[in-house]
Scaffold this motif. Structure first.
Motif, mmCIF file in Angstrom:
data_model
loop_
_atom_site.group_PDB
_atom_site.id
_atom_site.type_symbol
_atom_site.label_atom_id
_atom_site.label_comp_id
_atom_site.label_asym_id
_atom_site.label_seq_id
_atom_site.Cartn_x
_atom_site.Cartn_y
_atom_site.Cartn_z
ATOM 1 N N GLU A 60 0.831 -1.210 0.000
ATOM 2 C CA GLU A 60 0.000 0.000 0.000
ATOM 3 C C GLU A 60 0.864 1.258 0.000
ATOM 4 N N GLN A 61 1.938 1.252 0.783
ATOM 5 C CA GLN A 61 2.828 2.419 0.843
ATOM 6 C C GLN A 61 3.351 2.798 -0.532
ATOM 7 N N LEU A 62 3.774 1.796 -1.291
ATOM 8 C CA LEU A 62 4.358 2.086 -2.594
ATOM 9 C C LEU A 62 3.303 2.575 -3.582
ATOM 10 N N PHE A 63 2.133 1.954 -3.582
ATOM 11 C CA PHE A 63 1.093 2.391 -4.515
ATOM 12 C C PHE A 63 0.545 3.766 -4.131
ATOM 13 N N THR A 64 0.577 4.084 -2.850
ATOM 14 C CA THR A 64 0.154 5.416 -2.436
ATOM 15 C C THR A 64 1.109 6.469 -2.980
ATOM 16 N N GLN A 65 2.408 6.176 -2.958
ATOM 17 C CA GLN A 65 3.396 7.116 -3.491
ATOM 18 C C GLN A 65 3.229 7.330 -4.995
ATOM 19 N N ALA A 66 2.690 6.298 -5.674
ATOM 20 C CA ALA A 66 2.550 6.374 -7.131
ATOM 21 C C ALA A 66 1.094 6.527 -7.560
ATOM 22 N N ALA A 67 0.238 6.985 -6.663
ATOM 23 C CA ALA A 67 -1.196 7.087 -6.966
ATOM 24 C C ALA A 67 -1.419 7.837 -8.271
ATOM 25 N N PRO A 68 -2.316 7.334 -9.125
ATOM 26 C CA PRO A 68 -2.543 7.982 -10.425
ATOM 27 C C PRO A 68 -2.913 9.458 -10.285
ATOM 28 N N PRO A 69 -2.097 10.363 -10.834
ATOM 29 C CA PRO A 69 -2.387 11.808 -10.736
ATOM 30 C C PRO A 69 -3.371 12.243 -11.812
ATOM 31 N N LEU A 70 -4.482 11.514 -11.930
ATOM 32 C CA LEU A 70 -5.389 11.734 -13.051
ATOM 33 C C LEU A 70 -6.084 13.087 -12.978
ATOM 34 N N ALA A 71 -6.338 13.566 -11.766
ATOM 35 C CA ALA A 71 -7.080 14.821 -11.619
ATOM 36 C C ALA A 71 -6.310 15.998 -12.197
ATOM 37 N N GLU A 72 -4.968 15.968 -12.150
ATOM 38 C CA GLU A 72 -4.159 17.082 -12.638
ATOM 39 C C GLU A 72 -3.757 16.920 -14.095
ATOM 40 N N ALA A 73 -4.029 15.751 -14.680
ATOM 41 C CA ALA A 73 -3.569 15.476 -16.040
ATOM 42 C C ALA A 73 -4.447 16.167 -17.073
ATOM 43 N N SER A 74 -3.842 16.480 -18.219
ATOM 44 C CA SER A 74 -4.588 17.127 -19.298
ATOM 45 C C SER A 74 -5.487 16.149 -20.037
ATOM 46 N N SER A 75 -5.223 14.851 -19.907
ATOM 47 C CA SER A 75 -6.032 13.810 -20.537
ATOM 48 C C SER A 75 -5.845 12.522 -19.751
ATOM 49 N N TRP A 76 -6.741 11.550 -19.992
ATOM 50 C CA TRP A 76 -6.576 10.282 -19.275
ATOM 51 C C TRP A 76 -5.314 9.564 -19.740
ATOM 52 N N GLN A 77 -4.924 9.748 -21.022
ATOM 53 C CA GLN A 77 -3.681 9.138 -21.489
ATOM 54 C C GLN A 77 -2.482 9.698 -20.737
#
Length: 225
Positions: free
Chosen positions: A72-89
Motif C-alpha cells: 500500500e505504501q508504494l502504490f500510495t506514493q505512485a497514486a494515479p495523478p489523473l485529476a491534474e492530467a490534461s487527458s486520461w492518457q
C-alpha cells in the motif's frame, strides 16, 4: 572498555499512544530497504521504533497486514495523478512512469508487490478515485478498471525483470541489460536491431526506451475504438 548501546530507548505506555500505523509502515519499509524482507518481524520493527512489540498490534493486525501495508505504501506514493492530467492518457502515462520509479527505489519490496494483491481500504479508495476520474473522461468503469490493471501489471512485470538483474541490491538496474557484441556474431539481424536502438528514445521515461515504447503502444491501444 565496552561501547555504549545505540539502541533507541523503549517508550513508556504513554509515549506509545503517539504511535501510528503510518509510522509503523514507514519503519518497516526503511528496514526492508536496508536489510531485505527477511529482516521484517514485528519484534524487529518495534525495536526500530523503540516500543514494545505488542503495541504494534493496536495499529497493524499482524505480519500479513504489515506486508499488505508495505505494498500500500508504494502504490500510495505512485497514486494515479489523473485529476491534474490534461487527458486520461497523460494521467496513465505519468502513473506508469511514477510507479516504475517508486518500485525501482525499493527493489527488495518488488517481489512482495508482485505476489500480493494487498486489497487494503486505502488501496481501494485510490482505485475508486481513479475510476471516478476515468469515467468522467468518458470511459466505462469496467474498461477503466481493465486499463488500470493492465498498466499496473505491465510496470510491475517490467520492474521485476530489472530488479532481478541488478547485481547490487542497493543500486538496481534501470534498464534491461544490453546483449554483448560477441554474442551477436552469428545473429546479424539481432545485432543490427540492438545497435540501432538509440539511448533514451521511445517514451516519456527516457532512461528506458523499451519501457517507453511498450507504454505508448499500450496507451494507443486503449484509445482505439
Amino acid at each position: 572498555m565496552s561501547s555504549k548501546s545505540t539502541r533507541i530507548p523503549k517508550r513508556t505506555r504513554g509515549q506509545n499512544a503517539g504511535l501510528t500505523r503510518q509510522a509503523i509502515l514507514q519503519a518497516a519499509l526503511d528496514l526492508a530497504d536496508r536489510e531485505g524482507l527477511k529482516a521484517l518481524s514485528m519484534r524487529r520493527i518495534a525495536q526500530e521504533l523503540g516500543v514494545e512489540a505488542m503495541s504494534l498490534y493496536q495499529h497493524v493486525g499482524g505480519k500479513e497486514a504489515l506486508l499488505d501495508g508495505l505494498v500500500e505504501q508504494l502504490f500510495t506514493q505512485a497514486a494515479p495523478p489523473l485529476a491534474e492530467a490534461s487527458s486520461w492518457q497523460e494521467g496513465l502515462r505519468e502513473y506508469a512512469c511514477t510507479l516504475r520509479r517508486v518500485l525501482l527505489a525499493h527493489p527488495d519490496v518488488v517481489p512482495l508487490v508482485a505476489g500480493r494483491p494487498a486489497i487494503t481500504p486505502r488501496n481501494l479508495r485510490l482505485m475508486e478515485e481513479a475510476l471516478r476520474i476515468l469515467r468522467a473522461a468518458g470511459l466505462p468503469p469496467e474498461r477503466a478498471l481493465d486499463m488500470l490493471y493492465a498498466v499496473t501489471g505491465f510496470v510491475v512485470g517490467h520492474v521485476v525483470i530489472l530488479a532481478a538483474g541488478g547485481r547490487d541490491r542497493h543500486a538496481p538496474a534501470d534498464r534491461l541489460q544490453a546483449i554483448p557484441d560477441p554474442d551477436l556474431r552469428e545473429t546479424p539481424l539481432l545485432a543490427e536491431a540492438t545497435r540501432a536502438q538509440p539511448d533514451g528514445a521511445g517514451g516519456r521515461d527516457d532512461s528506458d526506451p523499451r519501457f517507453g515504447f511498450a507504454l505508448e503502444a499500450m496507451l494507443r491501444g486503449f484509445a482505439a475504438p
